[in-house]
Design an enzyme around this catalytic site. Structure first.
Site, PDB file in Angstrom:
ATOM      1  N   SER A 123      29.522  50.296  47.216  1.00 61.57           N
ATOM      2  CA  SER A 123      28.331  50.075  47.275  1.00 61.57           C
ATOM      3  C   SER A 123      27.806  50.289  48.693  1.00 61.57           C
ATOM      4  O   SER A 123      28.447  50.332  49.791  1.00 61.57           O
ATOM      5  CB  SER A 123      27.987  48.652  46.816  1.00 61.57           C
ATOM      6  N   TYR A 153      27.952  39.393  46.704  1.00 63.58           N
ATOM      7  CA  TYR A 153      28.505  40.910  46.231  1.00 63.58           C
ATOM      8  C   TYR A 153      28.826  41.626  47.215  1.00 63.58           C
ATOM      9  O   TYR A 153      29.884  42.576  47.169  1.00 63.58           O
ATOM     10  CB  TYR A 153      27.131  41.417  45.498  1.00 63.58           C
TER      11      TYR A 153
HETATM   12  C1  GCO Z   1      20.495  45.123  45.484  1.00 60.74           C
HETATM   13  C2  GCO Z   1      21.079  46.165  44.894  1.00 60.74           C
HETATM   14  C3  GCO Z   1      22.277  46.632  45.210  1.00 60.74           C
HETATM   15  C4  GCO Z   1      22.875  47.862  44.357  1.00 60.74           C
HETATM   16  C5  GCO Z   1      23.891  48.913  44.979  1.00 60.74           C
HETATM   17  C6  GCO Z   1      23.548  49.306  46.247  1.00 60.74           C
HETATM   18  O1  GCO Z   1      20.323  44.253  45.056  1.00 60.74           O
HETATM   19  O2  GCO Z   1      20.581  45.379  46.968  1.00 60.74           O
HETATM   20  O3  GCO Z   1      21.216  45.663  43.495  1.00 60.74           O
HETATM   21  O4  GCO Z   1      23.432  45.811  45.276  1.00 60.74           O
HETATM   22  O5  GCO Z   1      23.342  47.678  42.874  1.00 60.74           O
HETATM   23  O6  GCO Z   1      25.139  48.312  45.099  1.00 60.74           O
HETATM   24  O7  GCO Z   1      24.509  50.128  46.642  1.00 60.74           O
END
Ligand code: GCO
Ligand code: CA
Length: 263
Positions: free
Chosen positions: A147, A160
């Protein structure tokens, strides 16, 4: 250019979380290039069946397997089943993932752990059980879906980002340990794509929407189909000496500091 370089028509690919979104788009990309596709999901059998029939209408040889990627026993059983019922897994895309947008100071530990479990621990579990066959066959491709958050932080996505940053390092460590078996482990780092995951922040007029469009040199959200080329490259012979690399497909986001809104 030799066309056999990118030929994956005799290969079988397992894509986790392939019933929707980026996973589905990458699975379709590999399927349209001729690979047999194993669609994994866990939410419902109907969703998997629907995806399988959608793939079949496109002429893709697809099969669905429902299992929880965070449960090692279930993963082990499913891999065994897939490899005896379909074929050895040549290509694994660890795509299944979740996001929780909660400021760190408000986040429950259980929520934080859940994100780490799905986004970081499960790629380890699935790879651990798929790689055994790859080591025996002395060939394999593993693609971990990273990501922008493998490189950058953002408000409210701490768990995340911790998981996706970890997944980048797990990719490098897998390459370190398994490269000698002729297995290539790389990552794809999608930028901002129009999927159900980004739906809540992609609303027209929403400041985040304007921010992303303004921040991306390409000036737009990505289409999930834009990932197919990277997936085919990292799944094929064309990438046989590429290992431990994260290929960012982001319309140029990571290349730039961005620009003021009015420029
Ligand atoms: C956020 C997005 C990201 C994307 C992606 C970016 O809330 O900033 O959802 O997390 O999903 O992974 O590369
Ligand atoms: Ca085929």
């Amino acid at each position: 250019m030799s066309t056999t370089l990118f030929d994956i028509s005799q290969k079988t690919a397992l894509v986790t979380g392939a019933t929707h979104g980026l996973g589905m788009a990458m699975a379709k990309g590999l399927g349209l290039a001729g690979a047999t596709i194993i669609i994994n999901g866990n939410s419902s059998q109907e969703k998997i069946d629907k995806a399988v029939s959608e793939f079949k209408t496109l002429g893709i040889d697809a099969k669905g397997y429902r299992f929880d990627v965070t449960n090692e026993e279930a993963v082990q059983r499913a891999i065994h089943k897939i490899e005896s019922e379909v074929a050895p897994i040549d290509i694994l895309i660890n795509n299944a993932g979740i996001i929780k947008r909660i400021p760190l100071e408000d986040m429950e530990v259980t929520d934080f752990k859940k994100v780490i479990d799905v986004d970081l621990v499960s790629p380890f579990i699935v790879s651990k059980h798929v790689v055994k066959g790859m080591i025996q066959r002395k060939a394999g491709k593993i693609i971990n879906i990273c990501s922008m958050m493998s490189e950058l932080g953002r408000n409210s996505v701490g768990a995340y980002a911790a998981a996706k940053g970890g997944l980048k390092m797990l990719t490098q460590n897998m390459a370190t340990e398994w490269g000698k078996h002729n297995i290539q482990i790389n990552g794809i780092g999608p930028g901002y794509f129009a999927t159900s995951q980004t739906e809540p922040i992609r609303i027209d007029g929403h400041p985040f929407n304007d921010f992303i469009v303004g921040r991306t040199p390409a000036g737009k959200w990505g289409n999930p189909e834009d990932l197919a080329g990277a997936a085919i490259f990292l799944a094929s012979k064309a990438s046989d000496f590429v290992n431990g690399h994260i290929l960012y497909v982001d319309g140029g986001i990571l290349a730039t500091i961005g620009k003021p809104a009015n420029e």
